[in-house]
Design a protein around this motif. Structure first.
Motif, PDB file in Angstrom:
ATOM      1  N   LEU A  42       0.821  -1.211   0.000  1.00 27.80           N
ATOM      2  CA  LEU A  42       0.000   0.000   0.000  1.00 27.80           C
ATOM      3  C   LEU A  42       0.854   1.259   0.000  1.00 27.80           C
ATOM      4  CD1 LEU A  42      -2.688   1.500   0.150  1.00 27.80           C
ATOM      5  CD2 LEU A  42      -2.594   1.231   2.640  1.00 27.80           C
ATOM      6  N   ASN A  43       1.860   1.323   0.858  1.00 27.18           N
ATOM      7  CA  ASN A  43       2.689   2.528   0.924  1.00 27.18           C
ATOM      8  C   ASN A  43       3.537   2.697  -0.334  1.00 27.18           C
ATOM      9  OD1 ASN A  43       1.798   3.599   3.378  1.00 27.18           O
ATOM     10  ND2 ASN A  43       3.106   2.231   4.532  1.00 27.18           N
ATOM     11  N   THR A  44       4.020   1.594  -0.900  1.00 24.04           N
ATOM     12  CA  THR A  44       4.767   1.695  -2.160  1.00 24.04           C
ATOM     13  C   THR A  44       3.846   2.167  -3.275  1.00 24.04           C
ATOM     14  OG1 THR A  44       6.255  -0.083  -1.465  1.00 24.04           O
ATOM     15  CG2 THR A  44       6.241   0.477  -3.803  1.00 24.04           C
ATOM     16  N   LEU A  45       2.680   1.564  -3.366  1.00 26.49           N
ATOM     17  CA  LEU A  45       1.703   1.966  -4.386  1.00 26.49           C
ATOM     18  C   LEU A  45       1.377   3.450  -4.266  1.00 26.49           C
ATOM     19  CD1 LEU A  45      -0.547   1.569  -6.517  1.00 26.49           C
ATOM     20  CD2 LEU A  45      -2.006   0.715  -4.668  1.00 26.49           C
ATOM     21  N   GLY A  66       3.121   5.889  -2.807  1.00 32.92           N
ATOM     22  CA  GLY A  66       4.281   6.725  -3.107  1.00 32.92           C
ATOM     23  C   GLY A  66       4.609   6.765  -4.588  1.00 32.92           C
ATOM     24  N   VAL A  67       4.596   5.609  -5.231  1.00 31.48           N
ATOM     25  CA  VAL A  67       4.899   5.552  -6.669  1.00 31.48           C
ATOM     26  C   VAL A  67       3.840   6.310  -7.465  1.00 31.48           C
ATOM     27  CG1 VAL A  67       5.077   3.989  -8.662  1.00 31.48           C
ATOM     28  CG2 VAL A  67       6.270   3.443  -6.528  1.00 31.48           C
ATOM     29  N   ARG A  68       2.592   6.180  -7.068  1.00 33.04           N
ATOM     30  CA  ARG A  68       1.509   6.893  -7.760  1.00 33.04           C
ATOM     31  C   ARG A  68       1.705   8.403  -7.667  1.00 33.04           C
ATOM     32  NH1 ARG A  68      -4.099   5.900  -5.204  1.00 33.04           N
ATOM     33  NH2 ARG A  68      -3.186   7.394  -3.771  1.00 33.04           N
ATOM     34  N   ALA A  84       3.362   3.737 -15.007  1.00 33.68           N
ATOM     35  CA  ALA A  84       1.903   3.552 -14.988  1.00 33.68           C
ATOM     36  C   ALA A  84       1.562   2.060 -14.984  1.00 33.68           C
ATOM     37  CB  ALA A  84       1.265   4.251 -16.189  1.00 33.68           C
ATOM     38  N   ILE A  85       2.293   1.272 -15.755  1.00 32.66           N
ATOM     39  CA  ILE A  85       2.091  -0.179 -15.758  1.00 32.66           C
ATOM     40  C   ILE A  85       2.414  -0.747 -14.369  1.00 32.66           C
ATOM     41  CG2 ILE A  85       3.015  -2.359 -16.669  1.00 32.66           C
ATOM     42  CD1 ILE A  85       3.369  -0.781 -19.378  1.00 32.66           C
ATOM     43  N   PHE A  86       3.518  -0.285 -13.785  1.00 30.10           N
ATOM     44  CA  PHE A  86       3.914  -0.763 -12.464  1.00 30.10           C
ATOM     45  C   PHE A  86       2.866  -0.403 -11.407  1.00 30.10           C
ATOM     46  CE2 PHE A  86       6.730  -0.303  -8.608  1.00 30.10           C
ATOM     47  CZ  PHE A  86       6.902  -1.657  -8.403  1.00 30.10           C
ATOM     48  N   VAL A  87       2.286   0.770 -11.496  1.00 31.64           N
ATOM     49  CA  VAL A  87       1.216   1.150 -10.566  1.00 31.64           C
ATOM     50  C   VAL A  87       0.050   0.171 -10.697  1.00 31.64           C
ATOM     51  CG1 VAL A  87      -0.562   2.907 -10.113  1.00 31.64           C
ATOM     52  CG2 VAL A  87       1.832   3.577 -10.301  1.00 31.64           C
ATOM     53  N   ALA A  91      -1.443  -6.467  -6.939  1.00 27.24           N
ATOM     54  CA  ALA A  91      -0.802  -7.129  -5.798  1.00 27.24           C
ATOM     55  C   ALA A  91      -1.487  -6.748  -4.490  1.00 27.24           C
ATOM     56  CB  ALA A  91       0.687  -6.773  -5.755  1.00 27.24           C
ATOM     57  N   PHE A  92      -1.815  -5.475  -4.350  1.00 23.97           N
ATOM     58  CA  PHE A  92      -2.485  -4.997  -3.136  1.00 23.97           C
ATOM     59  C   PHE A  92      -3.830  -5.697  -2.948  1.00 23.97           C
ATOM     60  CE2 PHE A  92      -5.563  -1.974  -1.298  1.00 23.97           C
ATOM     61  CZ  PHE A  92      -5.028  -1.854  -0.028  1.00 23.97           C
ATOM     62  N   HIS A  93      -4.626  -5.754  -3.991  1.00 23.94           N
ATOM     63  CA  HIS A  93      -5.958  -6.359  -3.884  1.00 23.94           C
ATOM     64  C   HIS A  93      -5.880  -7.874  -3.700  1.00 23.94           C
ATOM     65  CE1 HIS A  93      -8.190  -2.707  -4.293  1.00 23.94           C
ATOM     66  NE2 HIS A  93      -7.414  -2.360  -5.308  1.00 23.94           N
ATOM     67  N   ARG A  94      -4.916  -8.523  -4.343  1.00 18.73           N
ATOM     68  CA  ARG A  94      -4.728  -9.967  -4.150  1.00 18.73           C
ATOM     69  C   ARG A  94      -4.408 -10.267  -2.681  1.00 18.73           C
ATOM     70  NH1 ARG A  94      -3.446 -13.616  -8.259  1.00 18.73           N
ATOM     71  NH2 ARG A  94      -1.971 -14.591  -6.834  1.00 18.73           N
ATOM     72  N   LYS A  95      -3.528  -9.459  -2.079  1.00 19.10           N
ATOM     73  CA  LYS A  95      -3.168  -9.678  -0.666  1.00 19.10           C
ATOM     74  C   LYS A  95      -4.395  -9.552   0.233  1.00 19.10           C
ATOM     75  CE  LYS A  95       0.513  -8.599   1.415  1.00 19.10           C
ATOM     76  NZ  LYS A  95       1.761  -9.164   1.802  1.00 19.10           N
ATOM     77  N   HIS A  96      -5.207  -8.545  -0.036  1.00 22.09           N
ATOM     78  CA  HIS A  96      -6.377  -8.335   0.811  1.00 22.09           C
ATOM     79  C   HIS A  96      -7.449  -9.394   0.596  1.00 22.09           C
ATOM     80  CE1 HIS A  96      -5.253  -4.822   3.060  1.00 22.09           C
ATOM     81  NE2 HIS A  96      -4.594  -4.436   1.984  1.00 22.09           N
ATOM     82  N   LEU A  97      -7.606  -9.850  -0.621  1.00 26.05           N
ATOM     83  CA  LEU A  97      -8.562 -10.932  -0.868  1.00 26.05           C
ATOM     84  C   LEU A  97      -8.100 -12.216  -0.185  1.00 26.05           C
ATOM     85  CD1 LEU A  97      -9.447 -10.301  -4.616  1.00 26.05           C
ATOM     86  CD2 LEU A  97     -10.996 -10.115  -2.653  1.00 26.05           C
TER      87      LEU A  97
END
Length: 158
Positions: free
Chosen positions: A38-41, A43-45, A117-120, A126-132
């Motif tokens: 989450l924090n990487t996402l 910050g990168v965004r 943008a692709i990496f974001v 990845a974020f949503h997979r972890k939470h699911l």
């Protein structure tokens, strides 16, 4: 925080500085337990949107970018250990993010923006997979990976 959108026009220097400072805060908290993705996402965004909102980040913010570059470098091993995505993708994506903080020709800068943008997008997945997974939901790819075992067991029963 309001949902970010890509700018139609260039933003003020102060608005871009604010984004970069938020990026530094997010990236500075990558090691927070359970919040690496989450924090990487986040910050990168912020860095991606800053690059879109400014013509020349290195010239406009020479004092802020070395700190951001260092935070990106420090985030690499933490995010890679998190396991939400492969270490290769982590180092590639954060490397492309770091590229946005340095001087580049126009076409190289445009390519870097596209790569980030692709990496974001990958970080979002990845974020949503972890939470699911944490909520107990099965991930489609994991079910497919077990499919040959399920099929083999089904054939053995019949």
């Amino acid at each position: 925080m309001p949902e970010p959108t890509l700018p139609i026009h260039l933003s003020s220097t102060e608005a871009v500085r604010s984004r970069l400072e938020r990026a530094a805060c997010y990236l500075g908290n990558v090691a927070e337990p359970g919040k690496a993705v989450l924090n990487t996402l986040s910050g990168v965004r912020e860095i991606l949107f800053s690059a879109c909102e400014s013509r020349d980040l290195p010239t406009e913010f020479p004092g802020l970018l070395p700190k951001l570059s260092q935070l990106i470098t420090e985030a690499c091993p933490t995010l890679a250990k998190d396991g939400a995505m492969s270490a290769e993708r982590v180092y590639w994506g954060l490397g492309r993010t770091n590229d946005l903080l340095h001087f580049a020709k126009s076409d190289t800068r445009t390519a870097s923006i596209s790569y980030v943008a692709i990496f974001v997008g990958e970080l979002s997945i990845a974020f949503h997979r972890k939470h699911l997974s944490a909520a107990g939901f099965e991930i489609f790819e994991d079910v497919l990976a077990r499919r040959p075992l399920i099929d083999a067991a089904s054939i053995a029963v019949h």
